[in-house]
Scaffold this active site. Sequence first.
Site, PDB file in Angstrom:
ATOM      1  N   LYS A 115       0.816  -1.216   0.000  1.00  0.00           N
ATOM      2  CA  LYS A 115       0.000   0.000   0.000  1.00  0.00           C
ATOM      3  C   LYS A 115       0.852   1.269   0.000  1.00  0.00           C
ATOM      4  CE  LYS A 115      -4.140  -2.287   1.298  1.00  0.00           C
ATOM      5  NZ  LYS A 115      -3.588  -3.639   1.518  1.00  0.00           N
TER       6      LYS A 115
HETATM    7  C1  PLP Z   1      -4.191  -4.708   0.985  1.00  0.00           C
HETATM    8  C2  PLP Z   1      -3.391  -5.925   0.822  1.00  0.00           C
HETATM    9  C3  PLP Z   1      -3.771  -6.920  -0.085  1.00  0.00           C
HETATM   10  C4  PLP Z   1      -5.047  -6.848  -0.884  1.00  0.00           C
HETATM   11  O1  PLP Z   1      -4.996  -5.833  -1.880  1.00  0.00           O
HETATM   12  P1  PLP Z   1      -6.354  -5.300  -2.518  1.00  0.00           P
HETATM   13  O2  PLP Z   1      -5.937  -4.172  -3.393  1.00  0.00           O
HETATM   14  O3  PLP Z   1      -7.212  -4.861  -1.372  1.00  0.00           O
HETATM   15  O4  PLP Z   1      -6.957  -6.430  -3.258  1.00  0.00           O
HETATM   16  C5  PLP Z   1      -2.942  -8.025  -0.226  1.00  0.00           C
HETATM   17  N1  PLP Z   1      -1.815  -8.153   0.511  1.00  0.00           N
HETATM   18  C6  PLP Z   1      -1.430  -7.209   1.387  1.00  0.00           C
HETATM   19  C7  PLP Z   1      -0.193  -7.421   2.173  1.00  0.00           C
HETATM   20  C8  PLP Z   1      -2.193  -6.062   1.561  1.00  0.00           C
HETATM   21  O5  PLP Z   1      -1.800  -5.141   2.435  1.00  0.00           O
END
Ligand code: PLP
Length: 498
Positions: A115
Amino acid sequence: MVNVLSLQYKSTRSDETVTASQAILKGLASDGGLFVPTSIPKLQVSIDELARMSYKETAYAVMKEFLTDFTEEELKNCIDRAYDDKFDTEEIAPLVKAEGAYYLELFHGATIAFKDMALSILPHLLTTSAKKNDVKNEIVILTATSGDTGKAALAGFADVEGTKIIVFYPKGGVSPIQEKQMVTQKGDNTFVVGIKGNFDQAQSGVKAIFGNKELAEEMNKAGFQFSSANSINIGRLVPQVVYYVYAYAKLVQNGEINAGDKINVVVPTGNFGNILAAFYAKNMGLPIDKLICASNDNKVLYDFFTTGTYDKNREFILTTSPSMDILISSNLERLIYKIAGSDSKKNTELMTSLNTTGKYDITDEMKEQLADFYGNYASESETATTIKEIYDKTGYIIDTHTAVAATVFKKYKEETNDENKTVIASTASPFKFTRSVMNAIDSKYDAMEDFELVDELSRIGNVKVPNAIEEIRNADVLHDTVCEVDEMQDVVKKFLGI
Ligand SMILES: *Cc1c(COP(=O)(O)O)cnc(C)c1O
Protein backbone atom coordinates in the site's frame (compact mmCIF):
# COMPACT_ATOMS: atom_id res chain seq x y z
CA MET A 1 0.76 22.46 -20.12
CA VAL A 2 -2.52 20.83 -19.23
CA ASN A 3 -3.63 18.20 -21.70
CA VAL A 4 -6.46 19.71 -23.74
CA LEU A 5 -8.08 16.35 -24.26
CA SER A 6 -8.77 16.00 -20.60
CA LEU A 7 -9.91 12.59 -19.35
CA GLN A 8 -13.12 12.67 -17.34
CA TYR A 9 -14.14 10.49 -14.42
CA LYS A 10 -17.69 9.25 -14.05
CA SER A 11 -19.52 7.70 -11.14
CA THR A 12 -20.38 4.00 -11.45
CA ARG A 13 -23.88 4.83 -10.15
CA SER A 14 -24.98 7.98 -12.01
CA ASP A 15 -23.93 10.53 -14.62
CA GLU A 16 -21.90 12.55 -12.10
CA THR A 17 -18.75 13.48 -14.01
CA VAL A 18 -15.64 15.21 -12.69
CA THR A 19 -11.99 15.84 -13.54
CA ALA A 20 -9.20 13.64 -12.20
CA SER A 21 -8.25 16.11 -9.46
CA GLN A 22 -11.89 16.42 -8.37
CA ALA A 23 -12.24 12.63 -8.30
CA ILE A 24 -9.15 12.41 -6.08
CA LEU A 25 -10.53 15.07 -3.76
CA LYS A 26 -13.96 13.51 -3.45
CA GLY A 27 -12.88 9.87 -3.11
CA LEU A 28 -16.44 8.59 -3.49
CA ALA A 29 -19.04 10.08 -5.82
CA SER A 30 -21.99 11.85 -4.15
CA ASP A 31 -24.27 8.93 -5.02
CA GLY A 32 -21.97 6.43 -3.30
CA GLY A 33 -20.52 5.25 -6.61
CA LEU A 34 -16.85 4.95 -7.49
CA PHE A 35 -15.19 7.20 -10.05
CA VAL A 36 -13.95 5.47 -13.20
CA PRO A 37 -12.19 7.00 -16.21
CA THR A 38 -14.67 7.36 -19.09
CA SER A 39 -12.15 5.39 -21.16
CA ILE A 40 -8.88 3.72 -20.25
CA PRO A 41 -6.06 5.62 -21.94
CA LYS A 42 -3.38 3.87 -24.01
CA LEU A 43 0.32 3.94 -23.21
CA GLN A 44 1.97 6.56 -25.42
CA VAL A 45 5.49 5.14 -25.17
CA SER A 46 6.86 1.90 -26.59
CA ILE A 47 7.93 -1.05 -24.47
CA ASP A 48 11.51 -0.48 -25.61
CA GLU A 49 11.39 3.08 -24.31
CA LEU A 50 9.82 1.86 -21.06
CA ALA A 51 12.56 -0.73 -20.68
CA ARG A 52 15.07 2.10 -20.30
CA MET A 53 13.03 4.09 -17.78
CA SER A 54 13.47 4.44 -14.03
CA TYR A 55 10.52 3.84 -11.73
CA LYS A 56 9.80 7.58 -11.55
CA GLU A 57 9.94 7.98 -15.32
CA THR A 58 7.58 5.03 -15.73
CA ALA A 59 5.27 6.56 -13.13
CA TYR A 60 5.11 9.78 -15.12
CA ALA A 61 4.52 7.98 -18.44
CA VAL A 62 1.60 6.03 -16.96
CA MET A 63 0.04 8.55 -14.60
CA LYS A 64 0.00 11.48 -17.00
CA GLU A 65 -2.43 9.54 -19.18
CA PHE A 66 -4.89 9.25 -16.30
CA LEU A 67 -4.38 12.55 -14.47
CA THR A 68 -4.75 14.80 -17.46
CA ASP A 69 -5.65 17.94 -15.53
CA PHE A 70 -2.34 17.90 -13.65
CA THR A 71 0.46 19.92 -15.24
CA GLU A 72 3.72 18.16 -15.98
CA GLU A 73 5.36 20.10 -13.16
CA GLU A 74 2.63 19.22 -10.66
CA LEU A 75 2.69 15.53 -11.45
CA LYS A 76 6.48 15.25 -11.52
CA ASN A 77 6.60 17.03 -8.18
CA CYS A 78 4.20 14.52 -6.65
CA ILE A 79 6.21 11.61 -8.07
CA ASP A 80 9.53 13.04 -6.83
CA ARG A 81 8.22 13.50 -3.32
CA ALA A 82 6.72 10.00 -3.20
CA TYR A 83 9.35 7.66 -4.64
CA ASP A 84 12.41 8.90 -2.80
CA ASP A 85 14.55 7.44 -0.04
CA LYS A 86 11.47 6.42 1.94
CA PHE A 87 12.02 3.31 -0.19
CA ASP A 88 14.99 1.17 0.76
CA THR A 89 15.93 0.41 -2.86
CA GLU A 90 16.35 2.71 -5.85
CA GLU A 91 14.48 0.24 -7.99
CA ILE A 92 11.40 0.96 -5.81
CA ALA A 93 9.78 -2.31 -6.90
CA PRO A 94 12.42 -5.00 -7.61
CA LEU A 95 11.66 -8.31 -9.35
CA VAL A 96 12.99 -11.51 -7.80
CA LYS A 97 13.03 -14.74 -9.82
CA ALA A 98 12.20 -17.80 -7.71
CA GLU A 99 10.44 -21.13 -8.21
CA GLY A 100 9.23 -20.54 -11.76
CA ALA A 101 7.85 -17.05 -11.23
CA TYR A 102 8.92 -13.43 -10.85
CA TYR A 103 8.08 -11.94 -7.50
CA LEU A 104 7.38 -8.23 -7.84
CA GLU A 105 8.39 -6.95 -4.41
CA LEU A 106 6.02 -4.13 -3.61
CA PHE A 107 7.13 -3.85 0.00
CA HIS A 108 10.19 -1.64 0.01
CA GLY A 109 8.41 1.49 1.27
CA ALA A 110 7.93 3.04 4.70
CA THR A 111 5.58 0.37 6.07
CA ILE A 112 6.92 -2.67 4.18
CA ALA A 113 3.66 -3.51 2.38
CA PHE A 114 2.38 -2.75 -1.11
CA LYS A 115 0.00 0.00 0.00
CA ASP A 116 3.03 2.27 0.31
CA MET A 117 3.26 2.22 -3.48
CA ALA A 118 0.11 4.34 -3.71
CA LEU A 119 -0.09 5.92 -0.27
CA SER A 120 3.29 7.56 -0.53
CA ILE A 121 2.00 9.61 -3.46
CA LEU A 122 -1.68 10.07 -2.55
CA PRO A 123 -1.12 12.88 0.00
CA HIS A 124 0.69 14.87 -2.67
CA LEU A 125 -1.92 14.16 -5.33
CA LEU A 126 -4.56 15.20 -2.82
CA THR A 127 -2.98 18.46 -1.65
CA THR A 128 -2.20 19.35 -5.28
CA SER A 129 -5.82 18.60 -6.20
CA ALA A 130 -7.03 20.81 -3.35
CA LYS A 131 -4.93 23.73 -4.59
CA LYS A 132 -6.08 23.23 -8.17
CA ASN A 133 -9.72 23.33 -7.09
CA ASP A 134 -9.41 26.27 -4.68
CA VAL A 135 -10.29 24.19 -1.67
CA LYS A 136 -9.66 26.13 1.55
CA ASN A 137 -10.92 23.52 4.02
CA GLU A 138 -8.56 21.25 5.85
CA ILE A 139 -8.75 17.72 4.38
CA VAL A 140 -9.69 15.01 6.86
CA ILE A 141 -8.72 11.54 5.71
CA LEU A 142 -10.98 8.86 7.11
CA THR A 143 -9.86 5.28 6.63
CA ALA A 144 -10.92 1.80 7.63
CA THR A 145 -8.09 -0.69 7.55
CA SER A 146 -7.63 -4.43 7.72
CA GLY A 147 -4.07 -3.70 8.81
CA ASP A 148 -1.81 -2.41 6.08
CA THR A 149 -3.70 0.54 4.62
CA GLY A 150 -3.91 2.17 8.02
CA LYS A 151 -0.22 2.37 8.71
CA ALA A 152 0.65 3.20 5.11
CA ALA A 153 -1.90 6.05 5.12
CA LEU A 154 -0.69 7.30 8.51
CA ALA A 155 2.91 7.28 7.30
CA GLY A 156 1.92 9.04 4.08
CA PHE A 157 -0.17 11.79 5.70
CA ALA A 158 1.66 12.33 9.01
CA ASP A 159 2.51 16.03 9.26
CA VAL A 160 1.39 16.79 5.69
CA GLU A 161 0.17 20.37 5.93
CA GLY A 162 -3.54 20.96 5.45
CA THR A 163 -4.51 17.39 6.32
CA LYS A 164 -5.64 15.30 9.28
CA ILE A 165 -5.95 11.53 9.27
CA ILE A 166 -8.22 9.22 11.30
CA VAL A 167 -7.76 5.45 11.01
CA PHE A 168 -10.17 2.79 12.27
CA TYR A 169 -8.97 -0.81 12.58
CA PRO A 170 -10.63 -3.98 13.91
CA LYS A 171 -9.25 -4.50 17.40
CA GLY A 172 -7.87 -8.07 17.45
CA GLY A 173 -8.27 -8.41 13.68
CA VAL A 174 -4.79 -7.26 12.66
CA SER A 175 -1.37 -8.73 13.39
CA PRO A 176 0.46 -7.60 16.56
CA ILE A 177 3.13 -5.94 14.46
CA GLN A 178 0.50 -4.16 12.33
CA GLU A 179 -1.19 -2.89 15.48
CA LYS A 180 2.07 -1.77 17.03
CA GLN A 181 2.97 0.05 13.81
CA MET A 182 -0.27 2.01 13.93
CA VAL A 183 -0.56 2.83 17.63
CA THR A 184 3.01 4.17 17.72
CA GLN A 185 2.38 6.58 14.83
CA LYS A 186 3.79 10.06 15.40
CA GLY A 187 2.35 13.30 13.99
CA ASP A 188 -0.08 15.77 15.57
CA ASN A 189 -2.54 15.30 12.72
CA THR A 190 -2.85 11.52 13.21
CA PHE A 191 -5.52 9.61 15.16
CA VAL A 192 -5.80 5.81 15.46
CA VAL A 193 -8.87 4.00 16.84
CA GLY A 194 -9.56 0.30 17.43
CA ILE A 195 -13.19 -0.76 16.94
CA LYS A 196 -14.94 -3.68 18.57
CA GLY A 197 -15.87 -5.33 15.28
CA ASN A 198 -14.37 -6.69 12.06
CA PHE A 199 -12.96 -4.91 9.02
CA ASP A 200 -16.23 -4.91 7.08
CA GLN A 201 -17.95 -3.20 10.03
CA ALA A 202 -15.16 -0.63 10.17
CA GLN A 203 -15.53 -0.04 6.44
CA SER A 204 -19.31 0.22 6.60
CA GLY A 205 -18.98 2.65 9.52
CA VAL A 206 -16.63 4.86 7.53
CA LYS A 207 -18.97 4.73 4.52
CA ALA A 208 -21.87 5.81 6.75
CA ILE A 209 -19.86 8.78 8.05
CA PHE A 210 -18.95 9.77 4.49
CA GLY A 211 -22.62 9.57 3.51
CA ASN A 212 -23.87 11.74 6.40
CA LYS A 213 -24.88 15.08 4.84
CA GLU A 214 -25.57 16.84 8.16
CA LEU A 215 -22.13 15.98 9.41
CA ALA A 216 -20.59 17.20 6.14
CA GLU A 217 -22.30 20.57 6.67
CA GLU A 218 -21.13 20.78 10.26
CA MET A 219 -17.62 19.96 9.13
CA ASN A 220 -17.68 22.55 6.38
CA LYS A 221 -18.68 25.25 8.89
CA ALA A 222 -15.73 24.27 11.04
CA GLY A 223 -13.37 24.36 8.03
CA PHE A 224 -13.01 20.63 7.37
CA GLN A 225 -13.95 18.23 4.63
CA PHE A 226 -13.59 14.47 4.36
CA SER A 227 -11.62 12.60 1.80
CA SER A 228 -10.76 8.96 1.49
CA ALA A 229 -7.40 7.23 1.33
CA ASN A 230 -9.06 3.84 0.84
CA SER A 231 -8.42 1.95 -2.33
CA ILE A 232 -11.68 3.26 -3.76
CA ASN A 233 -9.91 6.60 -4.35
CA ILE A 234 -8.79 6.84 -7.97
CA GLY A 235 -5.62 8.45 -6.61
CA ARG A 236 -4.78 5.07 -5.10
CA LEU A 237 -5.60 3.05 -8.17
CA VAL A 238 -3.66 5.02 -10.78
CA PRO A 239 -0.25 4.80 -9.04
CA GLN A 240 -0.76 1.02 -8.80
CA VAL A 241 -0.98 0.66 -12.57
CA VAL A 242 2.62 1.87 -12.73
CA TYR A 243 4.36 -1.14 -11.24
CA TYR A 244 2.79 -3.62 -13.64
CA VAL A 245 4.13 -1.58 -16.54
CA TYR A 246 7.48 -1.27 -14.78
CA ALA A 247 7.67 -5.03 -14.10
CA TYR A 248 6.90 -5.89 -17.71
CA ALA A 249 9.51 -3.44 -18.95
CA LYS A 250 12.11 -4.88 -16.55
CA LEU A 251 11.43 -8.40 -17.83
CA VAL A 252 12.13 -7.12 -21.33
CA GLN A 253 15.22 -5.21 -20.24
CA ASN A 254 16.58 -8.29 -18.45
CA GLY A 255 16.01 -10.48 -21.50
CA GLU A 256 13.47 -12.69 -19.70
CA ILE A 257 10.82 -11.94 -22.35
CA ASN A 258 10.65 -10.15 -25.71
CA ALA A 259 8.63 -6.96 -26.10
CA GLY A 260 5.10 -8.07 -26.96
CA ASP A 261 5.24 -11.46 -25.23
CA LYS A 262 2.25 -12.10 -23.01
CA ILE A 263 2.69 -12.53 -19.30
CA ASN A 264 0.29 -13.53 -16.54
CA VAL A 265 -0.02 -11.76 -13.24
CA VAL A 266 -1.11 -13.28 -9.94
CA VAL A 267 -2.46 -10.93 -7.31
CA PRO A 268 -3.33 -11.77 -3.69
CA THR A 269 -6.65 -10.01 -3.50
CA GLY A 270 -8.85 -8.42 -0.85
CA ASN A 271 -10.54 -5.21 -1.88
CA PHE A 272 -9.79 -5.88 -5.58
CA GLY A 273 -7.74 -2.67 -5.99
CA ASN A 274 -4.39 -4.19 -6.85
CA ILE A 275 -5.73 -6.63 -9.44
CA LEU A 276 -7.96 -3.94 -10.93
CA ALA A 277 -4.81 -1.87 -11.48
CA ALA A 278 -3.36 -4.83 -13.41
CA PHE A 279 -6.57 -4.94 -15.45
CA TYR A 280 -6.16 -1.22 -16.22
CA ALA A 281 -2.54 -1.86 -17.22
CA LYS A 282 -3.75 -4.56 -19.62
CA ASN A 283 -6.34 -2.16 -21.02
CA MET A 284 -3.61 0.45 -21.53
CA GLY A 285 -2.03 -2.01 -23.95
CA LEU A 286 0.41 -3.87 -21.70
CA PRO A 287 0.65 -7.48 -22.96
CA ILE A 288 -0.94 -9.20 -19.98
CA ASP A 289 -2.83 -12.40 -20.71
CA LYS A 290 -4.42 -13.82 -17.57
CA LEU A 291 -5.26 -11.90 -14.43
CA ILE A 292 -5.11 -14.47 -11.68
CA CYS A 293 -7.09 -13.50 -8.62
CA ALA A 294 -5.91 -15.27 -5.46
CA SER A 295 -8.08 -15.40 -2.34
CA ASN A 296 -7.62 -16.92 1.11
CA ASP A 297 -10.38 -18.83 2.93
CA ASN A 298 -12.62 -15.76 2.55
CA LYS A 299 -13.09 -16.85 -1.04
CA VAL A 300 -16.00 -14.64 -2.16
CA LEU A 301 -14.11 -13.70 -5.31
CA TYR A 302 -13.23 -17.28 -6.23
CA ASP A 303 -16.91 -18.17 -5.93
CA PHE A 304 -17.83 -15.09 -7.96
CA PHE A 305 -15.47 -15.93 -10.82
CA THR A 306 -16.60 -19.54 -10.92
CA THR A 307 -20.37 -19.04 -10.54
CA GLY A 308 -21.19 -15.44 -11.49
CA THR A 309 -22.81 -14.92 -8.09
CA TYR A 310 -21.29 -12.55 -5.58
CA ASP A 311 -22.46 -13.59 -2.13
CA LYS A 312 -21.09 -12.10 1.06
CA ASN A 313 -23.52 -14.06 3.26
CA ARG A 314 -21.03 -16.36 4.86
CA GLU A 315 -18.86 -16.73 7.90
CA PHE A 316 -16.06 -14.19 8.15
CA ILE A 317 -12.83 -16.13 8.66
CA LEU A 318 -9.77 -14.70 10.38
CA THR A 319 -6.71 -15.98 8.50
CA THR A 320 -2.94 -15.52 8.57
CA SER A 321 -3.34 -13.17 5.59
CA PRO A 322 -5.50 -10.58 7.40
CA SER A 323 -5.22 -7.90 4.72
CA MET A 324 -7.26 -10.20 2.51
CA ASP A 325 -9.91 -11.01 5.12
CA ILE A 326 -12.63 -9.15 3.29
CA LEU A 327 -16.16 -10.07 2.27
CA ILE A 328 -16.99 -6.93 0.30
CA SER A 329 -14.37 -6.21 -2.34
CA SER A 330 -15.23 -2.56 -2.97
CA ASN A 331 -13.18 -2.09 -6.13
CA LEU A 332 -14.96 -4.95 -7.87
CA GLU A 333 -17.73 -2.41 -8.51
CA ARG A 334 -15.51 -0.74 -11.11
CA LEU A 335 -15.22 -4.03 -13.01
CA ILE A 336 -18.92 -4.78 -12.64
CA TYR A 337 -19.76 -1.38 -14.07
CA LYS A 338 -17.45 -2.00 -17.03
CA ILE A 339 -18.79 -5.46 -17.86
CA ALA A 340 -22.33 -4.11 -17.49
CA GLY A 341 -21.51 -2.00 -20.56
CA SER A 342 -20.72 1.12 -18.47
CA ASP A 343 -24.38 1.13 -17.51
CA SER A 344 -24.71 2.96 -14.20
CA LYS A 345 -28.33 1.91 -13.79
CA LYS A 346 -27.54 -1.77 -14.11
CA ASN A 347 -24.57 -1.42 -11.77
CA THR A 348 -26.66 0.45 -9.19
CA GLU A 349 -29.24 -2.37 -9.24
CA LEU A 350 -26.55 -4.93 -8.47
CA MET A 351 -24.97 -2.80 -5.73
CA THR A 352 -28.37 -2.16 -4.17
CA SER A 353 -28.95 -5.89 -4.17
CA LEU A 354 -25.56 -6.37 -2.47
CA ASN A 355 -26.58 -3.80 0.12
CA THR A 356 -29.98 -5.25 0.86
CA THR A 357 -29.59 -9.01 0.33
CA GLY A 358 -25.80 -9.36 0.51
CA LYS A 359 -25.61 -10.83 -2.97
CA TYR A 360 -26.08 -10.32 -6.68
CA ASP A 361 -25.90 -12.35 -9.90
CA ILE A 362 -24.35 -11.16 -13.11
CA THR A 363 -25.77 -12.08 -16.51
CA ASP A 364 -24.12 -14.62 -18.84
CA GLU A 365 -23.24 -11.76 -21.15
CA MET A 366 -21.34 -10.06 -18.33
CA LYS A 367 -19.69 -13.29 -17.31
CA GLU A 368 -18.31 -13.80 -20.80
CA GLN A 369 -16.32 -10.60 -20.38
CA LEU A 370 -14.47 -12.08 -17.42
CA ALA A 371 -12.61 -14.61 -19.56
CA ASP A 372 -9.25 -12.96 -18.80
CA PHE A 373 -9.72 -13.50 -15.09
CA TYR A 374 -9.01 -16.73 -13.28
CA GLY A 375 -9.92 -17.09 -9.61
CA ASN A 376 -8.80 -19.62 -7.04
CA TYR A 377 -7.99 -19.71 -3.36
CA ALA A 378 -5.55 -21.13 -0.84
CA SER A 379 -6.45 -22.69 2.49
CA GLU A 380 -4.43 -21.88 5.60
CA SER A 381 -2.48 -25.12 5.45
CA GLU A 382 -1.76 -24.74 1.73
CA THR A 383 -0.47 -21.23 2.35
CA ALA A 384 1.87 -22.40 5.10
CA THR A 385 3.09 -25.33 3.00
CA THR A 386 3.94 -22.99 0.13
CA ILE A 387 6.03 -20.74 2.39
CA LYS A 388 7.97 -23.73 3.64
CA GLU A 389 8.39 -25.31 0.19
CA ILE A 390 9.76 -22.16 -1.41
CA TYR A 391 12.06 -21.53 1.53
CA ASP A 392 13.35 -25.11 1.55
CA LYS A 393 13.99 -25.13 -2.19
CA THR A 394 15.35 -21.63 -2.72
CA GLY A 395 16.00 -19.91 0.61
CA TYR A 396 13.59 -17.12 -0.43
CA ILE A 397 11.05 -16.24 2.27
CA ILE A 398 7.66 -14.87 1.24
CA ASP A 399 4.90 -13.47 3.44
CA THR A 400 1.52 -15.11 3.97
CA HIS A 401 -0.37 -12.92 1.44
CA THR A 402 2.21 -13.57 -1.24
CA ALA A 403 2.05 -17.25 -0.34
CA VAL A 404 -1.69 -17.28 -1.08
CA ALA A 405 -0.82 -15.99 -4.54
CA ALA A 406 2.02 -18.49 -4.99
CA THR A 407 -0.32 -21.34 -4.03
CA VAL A 408 -2.95 -20.22 -6.51
CA PHE A 409 -0.26 -19.88 -9.18
CA LYS A 410 0.68 -23.52 -8.56
CA LYS A 411 -2.97 -24.59 -8.87
CA TYR A 412 -3.38 -22.59 -12.06
CA LYS A 413 -0.28 -24.16 -13.64
CA GLU A 414 -1.42 -27.65 -12.71
CA GLU A 415 -4.87 -27.02 -14.15
CA THR A 416 -3.88 -25.33 -17.39
CA ASN A 417 -0.21 -26.05 -18.20
CA ASP A 418 -0.04 -22.41 -19.29
CA GLU A 419 3.62 -21.59 -19.97
CA ASN A 420 3.35 -17.78 -19.92
CA LYS A 421 5.99 -16.07 -17.80
CA THR A 422 4.27 -15.00 -14.61
CA VAL A 423 4.62 -12.06 -12.24
CA ILE A 424 3.40 -12.60 -8.70
CA ALA A 425 2.57 -9.43 -6.78
CA SER A 426 4.50 -9.78 -3.53
CA THR A 427 2.46 -7.54 -1.32
CA ALA A 428 4.17 -7.62 2.06
CA SER A 429 7.55 -8.20 3.59
CA PRO A 430 7.72 -11.46 5.59
CA PHE A 431 8.83 -9.26 8.50
CA LYS A 432 5.34 -7.84 8.70
CA PHE A 433 3.82 -11.26 9.40
CA THR A 434 6.81 -12.80 11.11
CA ARG A 435 5.01 -15.23 13.41
CA SER A 436 2.84 -16.85 10.76
CA VAL A 437 5.74 -17.01 8.34
CA MET A 438 8.14 -18.55 10.85
CA ASN A 439 5.52 -21.01 12.13
CA ALA A 440 5.02 -22.16 8.55
CA ILE A 441 8.74 -22.87 8.25
CA ASP A 442 9.05 -24.69 11.57
CA SER A 443 6.63 -25.07 14.48
CA LYS A 444 9.55 -24.84 16.92
CA TYR A 445 9.50 -21.05 16.41
CA ASP A 446 6.17 -20.84 18.22
CA ALA A 447 7.97 -20.52 21.53
CA MET A 448 9.89 -17.38 20.57
CA GLU A 449 8.98 -13.74 21.36
CA ASP A 450 7.94 -11.45 18.47
CA PHE A 451 11.22 -9.62 18.16
CA GLU A 452 13.32 -12.74 18.69
CA LEU A 453 11.45 -14.12 15.70
CA VAL A 454 12.31 -11.03 13.69
CA ASP A 455 16.02 -11.60 14.31
CA GLU A 456 15.71 -15.30 13.53
CA LEU A 457 13.89 -14.54 10.25
CA SER A 458 16.67 -12.15 9.34
CA ARG A 459 19.24 -14.85 10.07
CA ILE A 460 17.65 -17.79 8.25
CA GLY A 461 16.49 -15.71 5.27
CA ASN A 462 19.73 -13.77 5.08
CA VAL A 463 17.91 -10.41 4.81
CA LYS A 464 18.42 -7.30 6.88
CA VAL A 465 15.67 -6.38 9.34
CA PRO A 466 13.77 -3.53 7.63
CA ASN A 467 13.87 -0.06 9.20
CA ALA A 468 10.10 -0.10 9.62
CA ILE A 469 10.52 -2.96 12.12
CA GLU A 470 13.59 -1.58 13.87
CA GLU A 471 11.69 1.65 14.51
CA ILE A 472 8.85 0.02 16.44
CA ARG A 473 10.96 -2.25 18.61
CA ASN A 474 11.01 0.24 21.43
CA ALA A 475 8.48 2.84 20.30
CA ASP A 476 5.89 4.23 22.73
CA VAL A 477 2.17 3.59 22.26
CA LEU A 478 0.65 6.98 21.39
CA HIS A 479 -2.90 5.90 20.53
CA ASP A 480 -5.12 3.81 22.79
CA THR A 481 -8.69 4.77 21.85
CA VAL A 482 -11.10 1.84 21.44
CA CYS A 483 -14.79 2.25 20.56
CA GLU A 484 -17.95 0.39 19.59
CA VAL A 485 -18.95 0.33 15.92
CA ASP A 486 -21.84 2.74 16.57
CA GLU A 487 -19.59 5.26 18.32
CA MET A 488 -17.33 5.89 15.31
CA GLN A 489 -18.96 9.15 14.31
CA ASP A 490 -18.75 10.59 17.83
CA VAL A 491 -15.09 9.69 17.97
CA VAL A 492 -14.46 11.58 14.73
CA LYS A 493 -16.25 14.69 16.00
CA LYS A 494 -14.37 14.60 19.25
CA PHE A 495 -11.02 14.40 17.48
CA LEU A 496 -11.92 17.36 15.26
CA GLY A 497 -13.26 19.32 18.24
CA ILE A 498 -16.72 19.87 16.72
C1 PLP B 1 -4.19 -4.71 0.99
C2 PLP B 1 -3.39 -5.93 0.82
C3 PLP B 1 -3.77 -6.92 -0.08
C4 PLP B 1 -5.05 -6.85 -0.88
O1 PLP B 1 -5.00 -5.83 -1.88
P1 PLP B 1 -6.35 -5.30 -2.52
O2 PLP B 1 -5.94 -4.17 -3.39
O3 PLP B 1 -7.21 -4.86 -1.37
O4 PLP B 1 -6.96 -6.43 -3.26
C5 PLP B 1 -2.94 -8.02 -0.23
N1 PLP B 1 -1.82 -8.15 0.51
C6 PLP B 1 -1.43 -7.21 1.39
C7 PLP B 1 -0.19 -7.42 2.17
C8 PLP B 1 -2.19 -6.06 1.56
O5 PLP B 1 -1.80 -5.14 2.43
